[in-house]
Design an enzyme around this catalytic site. Structure first.
Site, PDB file in Angstrom:
ATOM      1  N   ASP A  94    -100.580 -48.855 -13.810  1.00  0.00           N
ATOM      2  CA  ASP A  94    -101.858 -48.649 -14.502  1.00  0.00           C
ATOM      3  C   ASP A  94    -102.826 -47.842 -13.648  1.00  0.00           C
ATOM      4  O   ASP A  94    -103.555 -46.988 -14.154  1.00  0.00           O
ATOM      5  CB  ASP A  94    -102.505 -49.999 -14.850  1.00  0.00           C
ATOM      6  CG  ASP A  94    -101.930 -50.588 -16.127  1.00  0.00           C
ATOM      7  OD1 ASP A  94    -101.256 -49.848 -16.881  1.00  0.00           O
ATOM      8  OD2 ASP A  94    -102.154 -51.791 -16.372  1.00  0.00           O
ATOM      9  N   ASP A 144    -102.088 -53.581 -10.652  1.00  0.00           N
ATOM     10  CA  ASP A 144    -100.934 -52.968 -11.321  1.00  0.00           C
ATOM     11  C   ASP A 144    -100.838 -51.507 -10.896  1.00  0.00           C
ATOM     12  O   ASP A 144    -101.675 -50.677 -11.280  1.00  0.00           O
ATOM     13  CB  ASP A 144    -101.090 -53.084 -12.842  1.00  0.00           C
ATOM     14  CG  ASP A 144     -99.832 -52.626 -13.561  1.00  0.00           C
ATOM     15  OD1 ASP A 144     -99.410 -51.461 -13.349  1.00  0.00           O
ATOM     16  OD2 ASP A 144     -99.254 -53.422 -14.302  1.00  0.00           O
ATOM     17  N   THR A 156     -84.842 -64.278 -21.078  1.00  0.00           N
ATOM     18  CA  THR A 156     -84.162 -64.605 -19.810  1.00  0.00           C
ATOM     19  C   THR A 156     -84.983 -64.174 -18.594  1.00  0.00           C
ATOM     20  O   THR A 156     -84.703 -64.587 -17.476  1.00  0.00           O
ATOM     21  CB  THR A 156     -82.804 -63.879 -19.741  1.00  0.00           C
ATOM     22  OG1 THR A 156     -83.060 -62.466 -19.717  1.00  0.00           O
ATOM     23  CG2 THR A 156     -81.915 -64.213 -20.926  1.00  0.00           C
ATOM     24  N   ARG A 165     -88.139 -56.143 -18.851  1.00  0.00           N
ATOM     25  CA  ARG A 165     -87.782 -57.544 -18.625  1.00  0.00           C
ATOM     26  C   ARG A 165     -87.470 -58.210 -19.968  1.00  0.00           C
ATOM     27  O   ARG A 165     -88.308 -58.181 -20.872  1.00  0.00           O
ATOM     28  CB  ARG A 165     -88.962 -58.247 -17.965  1.00  0.00           C
ATOM     29  CG  ARG A 165     -88.605 -59.570 -17.344  1.00  0.00           C
ATOM     30  CD  ARG A 165     -89.869 -60.193 -16.784  1.00  0.00           C
ATOM     31  NE  ARG A 165     -90.267 -59.586 -15.530  1.00  0.00           N
ATOM     32  CZ  ARG A 165     -89.945 -60.082 -14.341  1.00  0.00           C
ATOM     33  NH1 ARG A 165     -89.239 -61.187 -14.261  1.00  0.00           N
ATOM     34  NH2 ARG A 165     -90.349 -59.506 -13.249  1.00  0.00           N
TER      35      ARG A 165
HETATM   36  N1  URA Z   1     -96.253 -54.725  -9.947  1.00  0.00           N
HETATM   37  C1  URA Z   1     -97.486 -54.224  -9.703  1.00  0.00           C
HETATM   38  O1  URA Z   1     -97.827 -53.128 -10.136  1.00  0.00           O
HETATM   39  N2  URA Z   1     -98.330 -54.964  -8.949  1.00  0.00           N
HETATM   40  C2  URA Z   1     -98.007 -56.164  -8.444  1.00  0.00           C
HETATM   41  O2  URA Z   1     -98.817 -56.782  -7.761  1.00  0.00           O
HETATM   42  C3  URA Z   1     -96.710 -56.663  -8.726  1.00  0.00           C
HETATM   43  C4  URA Z   1     -95.865 -55.928  -9.479  1.00  0.00           C
END
Ligand code: URA
Length: 209
Positions: free
Chosen positions: A203, A200, A108, A104
């Site tokens: 992760d 995530d 922007t 990202r």
């Molecule tokens: N990406 C992720 O890994 N978890 C989320 O909740 C949103 C985006």
């Protein structure tokens, strides 16, 4: 408008609940991601064309149906999408695998492609685009843009969990892309996480928290 297929199967619901639980460890989380992807693959390949061939069973000659040589590519969005590849390859071992990496732009906030390696005949293949979490839809839309630029005509997006915002954004940007999603959750929070979600995904798949 793109069709959205939200999975409705006890095995998928059970395994998603395991993934959502914050006490679930890396091994179980990774296995569940792969297994859900495998189960979802059953739905996403429901329209594969069949042809009839003749074989001999031990008892008699038989006309039977086999998949008629449709070429498929799996394209995980790096890095969390990698967690869905193995399970789908169990079902479609002949599929080729491409990779798309996006980051990202901090100013922007637009997703920028930093890596793209696809099978050379990608324009002749149907693509299953893989990303466990469909949050804002920004990455999925950018990945679909990239695939279409390279001549891909048929794309199905597969996500384990989607936010309503992300589903709507992909539907609007790419109405021709069918979406297969394990569950559509409540909303996105201010940090862009899906609520209740599972945290995530990258992760938790790779143990990098
Ligand atoms: N990406 C992720 O890994 N978890 C989320 O909740 C949103 C985006």
């Amino acid at each position: 408008m793109a069709t959205v297929h939200e999975m409705d199967h006890p095995l998928i619901k059970h395994k998603l609940s395991l993934m959502r639980d914050k006490t679930t460890g890396v091994k179980e989380f990774r296995e569940a991601a792969s297994e859900i992807a495998m189960l979802m693959c059953y739905e996403a390949t429901r329209d594969l064309p069949l042809k009839e061939i003749t074989i001999e069973t031990p008892v008699s000659e038989a006309r039977v149906q086999v998949i008629s040589g449709k070429k498929i590519a799996l394209v995980p969005i790096l890095r969390a999408g990698l967690g869905m590849v193995e399970g789908i390859l169990e079902m479609i071992p002949a599929a080729k695998v491409g990779h798309i990496g996006l980051y990202r732009n901090p100013e922007t906030l637009q997703p920028i492609e930093y890596y793209c390696k696809l099978p050379s005949d990608i324009n002749e293949r149907d693509v299953l685009l893989l990303d466990p979490m469909l949050a804002t839809g920004g990455s999925a839309i950018a990945a679909i843009d990239g695939l279409k630029r390279r001549g891909v005509k048929h794309i199905k997006l597969m996500n384990l969990i989607g936010a309503p915002e992300g589903v709507a954004a992909v539907q609007k940007a790419h109405p021709d892309v069918e979406i297969f999603v394990g569950a559509i959750d409540e909303k996105l929070n201010d940090h862009g996480y899906i609520v209740p979600g599972l945290g995530d995904a990258g992760d938790r798949i790779f143990g990098t928290k």
